[in-house]
Scaffold this active site. Structure first.
Site, short mmCIF file in Angstrom:
data_model
loop_
_atom_site.label_atom_id
_atom_site.label_comp_id
_atom_site.label_asym_id
_atom_site.label_seq_id
_atom_site.Cartn_x
_atom_site.Cartn_y
_atom_site.Cartn_z
N HIS A 1 -7.06 -5.81 2.39
CA HIS A 1 -5.92 -5.24 3.10
C HIS A 1 -5.38 -6.32 4.04
CE1 HIS A 1 -6.81 -0.91 2.27
NE2 HIS A 1 -8.04 -1.39 2.13
N ASP B 1 0.84 -1.19 0.00
CA ASP B 1 0.00 0.00 0.00
C ASP B 1 0.89 1.25 0.00
OD1 ASP B 1 -1.80 2.17 0.99
OD2 ASP B 1 -3.22 0.52 1.22
N HIS C 1 -10.55 -5.59 -3.04
CA HIS C 1 -9.20 -5.73 -2.50
C HIS C 1 -9.27 -6.09 -1.02
CE1 HIS C 1 -10.28 -1.45 -2.12
NE2 HIS C 1 -9.44 -1.36 -1.10
N GLN D 1 -15.14 1.82 1.23
CA GLN D 1 -14.35 1.36 0.10
C GLN D 1 -13.98 2.57 -0.75
OE1 GLN D 1 -16.26 -1.61 -2.37
NE2 GLN D 1 -14.49 -1.78 -3.72
#
Length: 115
Positions: free
Chosen positions: A104, A33, A102, A96
């Site tokens: 995390h 990230d 996705h 979101q």
């Protein structure tokens, strides 16, 4: 494979935007990230554009299982040994931010910036 040309994650999958990859195969991509909440923070995405958890179908079951099975493997490889957190934000009320499914995966020594 379904792709959204305006999606930032689809652009990362296509190599149009660089990312620090942690894992890649034919179906999945995991990358670090750019605004991490924890010392180790990767995003796991399907290469196929799926907007959110709301858009999951029966045909995605195996892919979702692979994503969850990949999480501990990645954390171990990245040096996280004392636990980690998985998080899937879904839709506007679920916070979101990128409309591409996705997961995390965050770990490392506390305290974290968020979460």
């Amino acid at each position: 494979m379904n792709r959204d040309p305006s999606c930032i994650f689809c652009k990362i999958v296509a190599g149009e935007i660089p990312a620090k990859k942690a894992y890649e195969d034919d179906e999945l991509l995991a990358f670090h990230d750019i605004a991490p909440w924890a010392p180790v923070h990767v995003l796991m995405i399907p290469k196929e554009h799926i907007a959110s958890f709301y858009d999951i179908a029966d045909g995605h079951t195996a892919m979702l299982g692979r994503m969850l099975a990949l999480a501990p493997k990645l954390m171990r490889e990245l040096g996280v040994t004392n636990g980690f957190r998985t998080l899937v934000n879904t839709g506007p009320d679920g916070r979101q931010e990128v409309q591409h499914l996705h997961v995390h995966v965050m770990g490392g020594p506390r305290p974290w910036a968020k979460g």
